[in-house]
Design a protein around this motif. Structure first.
Motif, PDB file in Angstrom:
ATOM      1  N   GLN A   8       0.799  -1.224   0.060  1.00 32.03           N
ATOM      2  CA  GLN A   8      -0.048  -0.040   0.141  1.00 32.03           C
ATOM      3  C   GLN A   8       1.030   1.303   0.280  1.00 32.03           C
ATOM      4  O   GLN A   8       0.490   2.170  -0.577  1.00 32.03           O
ATOM      5  N   ASN A  77     -14.432   3.896  -2.490  1.00 35.86           N
ATOM      6  CA  ASN A  77     -13.624   2.717  -3.332  1.00 35.86           C
ATOM      7  C   ASN A  77     -13.401   2.852  -4.640  1.00 35.86           C
ATOM      8  O   ASN A  77     -13.374   1.739  -5.319  1.00 35.86           O
ATOM      9  N   ARG A  81      -8.573   0.792  -3.369  1.00 35.37           N
ATOM     10  CA  ARG A  81      -7.531   0.443  -2.406  1.00 35.37           C
ATOM     11  C   ARG A  81      -7.965   1.135  -0.996  1.00 35.37           C
ATOM     12  O   ARG A  81      -7.193   1.458  -0.080  1.00 35.37           O
ATOM     13  N   HIS A  82      -9.523   1.246  -0.882  1.00 33.80           N
ATOM     14  CA  HIS A  82      -9.780   1.774   0.323  1.00 33.80           C
ATOM     15  C   HIS A  82      -9.757   0.983   1.639  1.00 33.80           C
ATOM     16  O   HIS A  82      -9.087   1.607   2.624  1.00 33.80           O
ATOM     17  N   GLU A  83      -9.730  -0.220   1.519  1.00 32.79           N
ATOM     18  CA  GLU A  83      -9.519  -0.948   2.595  1.00 32.79           C
ATOM     19  C   GLU A  83      -7.859  -1.189   3.148  1.00 32.79           C
ATOM     20  O   GLU A  83      -7.800  -1.075   4.324  1.00 32.79           O
ATOM     21  N   GLU A  84      -7.027  -1.154   1.900  1.00 36.16           N
ATOM     22  CA  GLU A  84      -5.762  -1.122   2.293  1.00 36.16           C
ATOM     23  C   GLU A  84      -5.186   0.245   2.896  1.00 36.16           C
ATOM     24  O   GLU A  84      -4.542   0.202   3.745  1.00 36.16           O
ATOM     25  N   ILE A  86      -7.182   2.216   4.849  1.00 37.12           N
ATOM     26  CA  ILE A  86      -7.464   2.068   6.269  1.00 37.12           C
ATOM     27  C   ILE A  86      -6.707   1.287   7.025  1.00 37.12           C
ATOM     28  O   ILE A  86      -6.154   1.777   8.216  1.00 37.12           O
ATOM     29  N   GLU A  87      -6.126  -0.046   6.485  1.00 32.72           N
ATOM     30  CA  GLU A  87      -5.226  -0.713   7.364  1.00 32.72           C
ATOM     31  C   GLU A  87      -3.811   0.042   7.401  1.00 32.72           C
ATOM     32  O   GLU A  87      -3.286   0.153   8.579  1.00 32.72           O
TER      33      GLU A  87
END
Ligand SMILES: [Zn+2]
Length: 206
Positions: A8, A77, A81-84, A86-87
């Motif tokens: 990311q 999104n 890559r939204h979830e990545e 946040i991570e």
């Protein structure tokens, strides 16, 4: 650093560099073009560090956070890559050093969520903050445009006003109204007096 995080970071830096490189052909003014060039170079240095497995410094992490932000905010999104993002943001939260101010803000934010937070808890926080701040730098809580204390949200304050009095002997013959020279949030600074004035804040909230 696990692979998702590393991937990311590479993604956000390369993505940002692509955008900034494209903007160099556009009609940005010279100053902005120079800023873009410098930032592209900084991103490339970070990518090189990652490539060599070198640890990232605090300034590097901050630049990564800046580049990641657009993807954190991309709730729809659109970039996939939204979830990545946040991570990565959560990972950065643990890696980036907290300034005292940032630490105070986090604590206050959580205290504010509970309307039952006792005044003395804010008072304790304020005391720690003053303790941790070298003399002369702590200027007490500030106020926003509507006169709301930036620390606790209360609008009740004690203000010192300095008037100029003209006296002849013991007799005051003229008075020039003064300006507020010092304003202190009652809730933060004089918590014992606050309960007697709290109704002003409650009326305010209605
Ligand atoms: Zn306050």
């Amino acid at each position: 650093m696990n692979k998702t995080i590393k991937d990311q970071i590479i993604f956000v830096l390369e993505d940002d560099n692509e955008l900034m490189t494209a903007a160099l052909d556009g009609d940005l003014d010279a100053e902005n073009k120079q800023m873009n060039r410098e930032l592209i170079q900084r991103h490339e240095q970070i990518l090189a560090k990652l490539d060599k497995g070198e640890p990232l410094g605090q300034e590097d992490l901050q630049l990564v956070r800046d580049a990641n932000e657009i993807h954190v905010n991309d709730a729809a999104n659109l970039n996939g890559r939204h979830e990545e993002a946040i991570e990565l943001e959560a990972w950065l939260d643990n890696m980036i050093e907290l300034s005292m101010e940032a630490a105070m803000k986090i604590l206050e934010e959580y205290l504010d969520r509970d309307p039952k937070t006792p005044v003395r808890v804010y008072r304790a926080l304020h005391t720690l903050w003053e303790e941790a701040t070298p003399n002369g730098i702590a200027t007490g809580p500030g106020f926003d445009d509507s006169g709301r204390c930036l620390k606790c949200g209360s609008r009740v304050a004690f203000a010192d006003v300095t008037d100029m009095l003209v006296s002849v002997g013991d007799e005051i013959v003229k008075r020039y109204d003064g300006d507020i020279t010092n304003r202190n949030c009652v809730r933060c600074t004089y918590p014992k007096q606050y309960p007697g004035l709290q109704h002003f804040d409650e009326a305010d909230a209605k």
